[in-house]
Design a protein around this motif. Structure first.
Motif, short mmCIF file in Angstrom:
data_model
loop_
_atom_site.label_atom_id
_atom_site.label_comp_id
_atom_site.label_asym_id
_atom_site.label_seq_id
_atom_site.Cartn_x
_atom_site.Cartn_y
_atom_site.Cartn_z
N UNK A 161 0.82 -1.33 0.05
CA UNK A 161 0.06 -0.06 -0.18
C UNK A 161 0.89 1.38 0.11
N UNK A 162 2.01 1.29 0.48
CA UNK A 162 2.87 2.31 0.66
C UNK A 162 3.56 2.68 -0.67
N UNK A 163 3.91 1.61 -1.33
CA UNK A 163 4.66 1.69 -2.66
C UNK A 163 3.48 2.25 -3.70
N UNK A 164 2.15 1.68 -3.59
CA UNK A 164 1.16 1.62 -4.41
C UNK A 164 0.88 3.42 -4.27
N UNK A 165 0.56 3.65 -3.03
CA UNK A 165 -0.06 4.99 -2.79
C UNK A 165 1.10 6.42 -2.68
N UNK A 166 2.38 5.88 -2.42
CA UNK A 166 3.27 6.90 -2.31
C UNK A 166 4.61 6.88 -3.13
N UNK A 167 4.53 5.91 -3.92
CA UNK A 167 5.59 5.79 -4.87
C UNK A 167 6.98 5.71 -4.31
#
Length: 528
Positions: free
Chosen positions: A140-146
């Motif tokens: 979720x952190x990678x998906x939402x925050x790049x």
């Protein structure tokens, strides 16, 4: 995808041939494209030499190089731990090994470079846990925050968090703070290698929960970690669970006695320091694990208020108590997010009960302070030592009040944002846990679609929890980008107003929540 090789004398070098093949310390690794998720991952990459044989109880050594392309599609073996101890350990199918020092990287499936990096330190009371425990953490952190998300394993239990230096000899040296040293080695690997994965080594956010948050606050006071991260987040840190060598030497002796009781030592006296070192070197890893479980079960009553598997103030690698470093402005000069959950202690029941929650343990802690202070603290926990009041007392003693001290001390020198996580689904409240220890991990890592997450919201509260989760991740990701959050929504903390973000169905900011409790603890706790 293939790799090219070339001969240089007797050595074989490998050149990466695409975005999934990355040259790192030791050689080339090949990751996996997860097209459906828009991500790429690399798992099980060694960041240090295997700490086995003569390297057991020694500081981590450089990576052993390999030839060819190393497959990095699967997590590496997890640290040795009990499956049946007082904490919930590894699953029956997880592979455990002393050779566990591996690191994992997850990033967006793009060629963008210079991305913020978030390095997570897992919790588990320095007894259990691993970077593979929840395989989808970070998505979720990678998906939402790049961002580039990094996780890793480190030595646990007796192999990582007991101080056996009293048994060290020139022929058989033993070193302290091995798990902490592993964490520094992992951060050094990030510094040296993360640019190859598109991450910015100058923009690293270190974050962790529980024991992992203790690691964060401790690393902030560890000279060897200075400059390896640009900001920090500590979620539910038992920040004062750091002990002097006089205490850790007692635990080392107790551990060796437990170990020699459980294995065949051919009648050797365990009180001999040089023989004890030999026993530690020769014992099977599983025997070390089980003796650590026995010591962990014994310690809460033998030494109330302590957590036996913890770093030691060795005067070298960790020269002082982190709380003292924060007080004097000697901690890492980085911005900090720190906080706890509403009722940290409610989780610690049954086999998990290591906190100061029983009448005997509470009496032992009260005996260390003056009568007037005891009266003030009892007034904050009506009914003490009744179960609910005792759980809150024990949780505040271990987590909340040390966290307050870290925040107020660090805020005198660097930006601090303080939070309290209050939201809990209805079923969790009905079960008597409320917003307990570890619940915020379901928000940060978006775990609510798993079976446990769905069970928690079977009686309602799912939409509100998901909303709070998105807001919390947005704060964490904004902080990871440049060390700042929206201060109109979440002002800085200081020891005057003590503005605190309460994460709930609707977030709010309160000034000095539980101020009377804080003042009572301030008079009560002699060592914080």
């Amino acid at each position: 995808m293939s790799a090219t090789t070339s001969q240089k004398g007797t050595a074989t070098t490998v050149a990466p041939t695409g975005p999934l093949e990355i040259a790192v310390s030791g050689g080339v690794v090949r990751g996996v494209e997860r097209a459906r998720l828009g991500m790429r991952h690399w798992r099980g990459i060694p960041y240090a030499a295997p700490p086995v044989g003569s390297l057991r109880f020694r500081s981590p050594r450089p990576v052993v190089p390999w030839q060819g392309v190393r497959d990095a599609s699967e997590f590496g073996p997890i640290a040795m731990q009990s499956r049946d101890g007082n904490f919930i350990g590894a699953s029956r199918t997880a592979t455990m090994s002393e050779d566990c020092l591996t690191i994992n990287v997850l990033r967006p499936a793009t060629d963008v470079q210079g991305l913020p990096v978030m390095v997570f330190v897992h919790g588990g009371a320095y007894s259990v846990g691993s970077s593979a425990e929840h395989p989808r953490n970070g998505e979720a952190l990678v998906r939402e925050g790049g961002v580039v998300y990094v996780s890793f394993n480190y030595r646990l239990g007796a192999l990582g968090y007991l101080d056996f230096t009293r048994f060290s000899t020139p022929e058989r040296p033993l070193e302290s703070n091995l798990g902490l040293r592993d964490q520094v080695a992992a951060l050094e690997w990030v510094r040296d290698n993360i640019a190859a994965f598109g991450g910015d080594p100058a923009n690293v956010t270190l974050f962790g929960e529980s024991a992992g948050a203790n690691a964060v606050t401790t690393l902030m006071a560890t000279p060897a970690a200075r400059g390896l991260f640009a900001r920090a987040i500590a979620q539910s840190a038992p920040a004062n669970a750091i002990y002097l060598p006089e205490m850790t030497a007692v635990w080392a002796e107790e551990f060796v006695e437990l170990l020699t009781e459980s294995i065949d030592t051919d009648g050797v006296e365990s009180t001999s320091d040089d023989i004890a070192g030999q026993v530690l070197a020769d014992a099977a890893a599983a025997e070390l694990v089980e003796a650590a479980v026995s010591l962990t079960l014994k310690t809460p009553d033998a030494h109330p208020g302590t957590i036996v598997l913890s770093p030691v103030i060795d005067g070298d690698f960790l020269p002082e108590r982190p709380l003292d470093a924060f007080k004097e402005g000697r901690a890492a000069p980085v911005p900090l997010i720190i906080g706890t959950n509403d009722r940290e202690g409610s989780l610690f029941t049954g086999r998990l009960d290591i906190l100061a929650t029983t009448p005997k343990r509470i009496r032992a802690i009260f005996s260390r302070t003056k009568k007037g202070a005891r009266k003030a603290i009892k007034a904050e926990y009506p009914g003490l030592p009744a179960k609910r009041a005792a759980a809150d007392f024990g949780g505040d003693y271990a987590f909340w009040y040390p966290t307050v001290k870290v925040a107020e001390r660090h805020a005198r020198y660097h930006p601090v944002h303080f939070y309290r996580f209050d939201i809990a689904p209805r079923l969790v409240r009905l079960a008597g846990f409320d917003a307990t220890h570890g619940l915020e991990l379901y928000a940060i890592f978006d775990r609510m679609n798993g079976w446990f997450g769905r069970t928690m919201t079977a009686l309602g509260g799912r939409r509100a929890f998901l909303g709070a989760s998105r807001r919390m991740r947005a704060h964490w990701l904004a902080f990871a980008r440049d060390g700042r959050v929206d201060e109109t929504e979440w002002p800085r903390y200081d020891d005057d107003e003590r503005l605190t973000l309460i994460i709930d169905k609707s977030d709010r900011v309160e000034s000095d929540p539980r101020g009377s409790r804080r003042l009572a603890w301030q008079a009560f706790v002699p060592h914080v």
